[in-house]
Write an enzyme that holds these catalytic residues in place. Structure first.
Site, PDB file in Angstrom:
ATOM      1  N   HIS A   1     -15.626  -4.438  26.527  1.00 34.26           N
ATOM      2  CA  HIS A   1     -16.320  -3.205  26.154  1.00 34.26           C
ATOM      3  C   HIS A   1     -15.524  -2.325  25.206  1.00 34.26           C
ATOM      4  CE1 HIS A   1     -13.689  -1.567  29.284  1.00 34.26           C
ATOM      5  NE2 HIS A   1     -13.912  -0.379  28.762  1.00 34.26           N
ATOM      6  N   ARG A   2     -14.237  -2.604  25.022  1.00 34.36           N
ATOM      7  CA  ARG A   2     -13.420  -1.720  24.192  1.00 34.36           C
ATOM      8  C   ARG A   2     -13.744  -1.906  22.706  1.00 34.36           C
ATOM      9  NH1 ARG A   2      -9.934   1.176  26.960  1.00 34.36           N
ATOM     10  NH2 ARG A   2      -9.430   0.507  29.076  1.00 34.36           N
TER      11      ARG A   2
END
Length: 361
Positions: free
Chosen positions: A209-210
């Site tokens: 998700h980063r």
């Protein structure tokens, strides 16, 4: 003592849940302590909200400020405005914040400007990566915190190096691990377990998700193609983050091993982690849980604020390229999981220590 507990994102509730239980235990013993749970609304997945509080056996928030998304500045400012009104209407003795999201920073600032004490759970953790918004949130929050609760000796040392008084720093352990231990006997397989032919050890969990991993479509697709090709006969279960799903769009890439599933509730997700062959992630929190569960973890980042998961635990910091990941994963396949342990005070009692300390203040 009246404590206002702040949660802004789903991981915050995982950290807050055992603190609530510790407060309620003290109440049952006759202690003069109460709490008010404030959800800022920073993250709110409606598909999970109906079961999340039941899973962790915590009450629904007393209030949801419903701030939701926006730019870093917009979201932080909106939380500050809404929380100031909340505190004026519901005054307390202490505001307790956890982790490093925008809600942590915003509510700490508001509390201090209203001359209310601030306690920070997970204080002192540092990645050294100033490109991460979370790192800025940690540093600023710790600069105005009154009571620091740390997960490791390293976090304590970071605070002392930054000039914080050692008398205000309390090494208590990890509240996320409190929640893990409190729910291990409740975890259960997700509805797709049999559908996808999942068995203990025959699959890998993937979470991304980063921004460094998912913001650029081509590099994300190349990464997934590389993972799909390197895992051999293992399946890859990918609970896809809404941010990542939006970037990929509706395209079907016909991966042979990667199976996309919806975001999971806590009990289903911990079941998947506990019974997996390995985990590939860019989440710091997951590297803590895999350490305790003795599951090999490959963290796709160049830095970590949780070095104990590498020094003591099962975590491997592998960078953000598929080449680095492949090299580390192949080494694991050849040599097996390295010897590991569980960090000091990650024993399921951190929350009890936190409340015991606060009641002496």
């Amino acid at each position: 003592m009246k404590i206002t507990l702040i949660a802004g994102a789903r991981p915050n509730f995982i950290k807050i849940a055992p603190i609530i239980k510790a407060i309620e235990k003290k109440q049952s013993e006759g202690a003069n302590v109460s709490y008010r749970l404030v959800h800022t609304g920073q993250h709110y997945d409606k598909n999970l909200s109906s079961t999340f509080f039941e899973e962790l056996n915590i009450p629904h928030p007393n209030v949801n400020l419903e701030v939701k998304s926006g730019t870093q500045a917009e979201q932080t400012a909106a939380i500050m405005i809404a929380f100031e009104k909340e505190l004026i209407e519901n005054i307390c003795d202490l505001v307790l914040v956890v982790g490093d999201v925008n809600s942590t920073l915003a509510c700490a600032i508001v509390a201090k400007k209203m001359n209310i004490k601030v306690a920070h759970v997970e204080a002192g953790i540092r990645s050294g990566d100033y490109s991460m918004p979370e790192e800025i949130n940690r540093i600023v929050t710790d600069s105005i915190t009154d009571y620091f609760f740390t997960t490791s000796a390293t976090a304590t040392e970071n605070l002392i190096k930054n000039g914080m008084k050692s008398s205000n720093i309390h090494f208590v352990g990890n509240v996320m691990i409190d929640t893990l231990y409190q729910n291990l006997d409740k975890i259960s397989s997700p509805h797709f377990w049999e559908k996808f032919g999942l068995e203990v050890g025959n699959y890998i969990i993937l979470t991304l998700h980063r921004p460094s991993n998912v913001d650029e479509e081509k590099s994300l697709i190349d990464l997934l193609i590389g993972i799909d090709a390197m895992v051999g006969n293992k399946k890859v279960i990918f609970p896809i983050h809404p941010r990542t799903k939006a970037i990929l769009g509706g395209t079907d890439f016909n991966f042979k091993k990667i199976i996309f599933v919806e975001p999971q509730g806590y009990l289903n997700f911990m079941y998947l982690i506990k019974n997996s062959f390995a985990v590939i992630t860019d989440s710091g929190g997951i590297s803590e849980e895999t350490t305790v569960l003795k599951i090999p973890c490959f963290t796709m980042r160049t830095t970590t604020e949780r070095p104990e998961t590498i020094d003591i635990g099962t975590n491997n910091l592998v960078g953000t390229s598929i080449e680095q990941l492949k090299s580390s994963f192949e080494d694991f396949l050849q040599n097996g999981i390295r010897k590991s342990g569980i960090p000091e005070l990650w024993d399921g009692k951190a929350s009890e220590r936190i409340i015991s300390v606060l009641l002496t203040k």
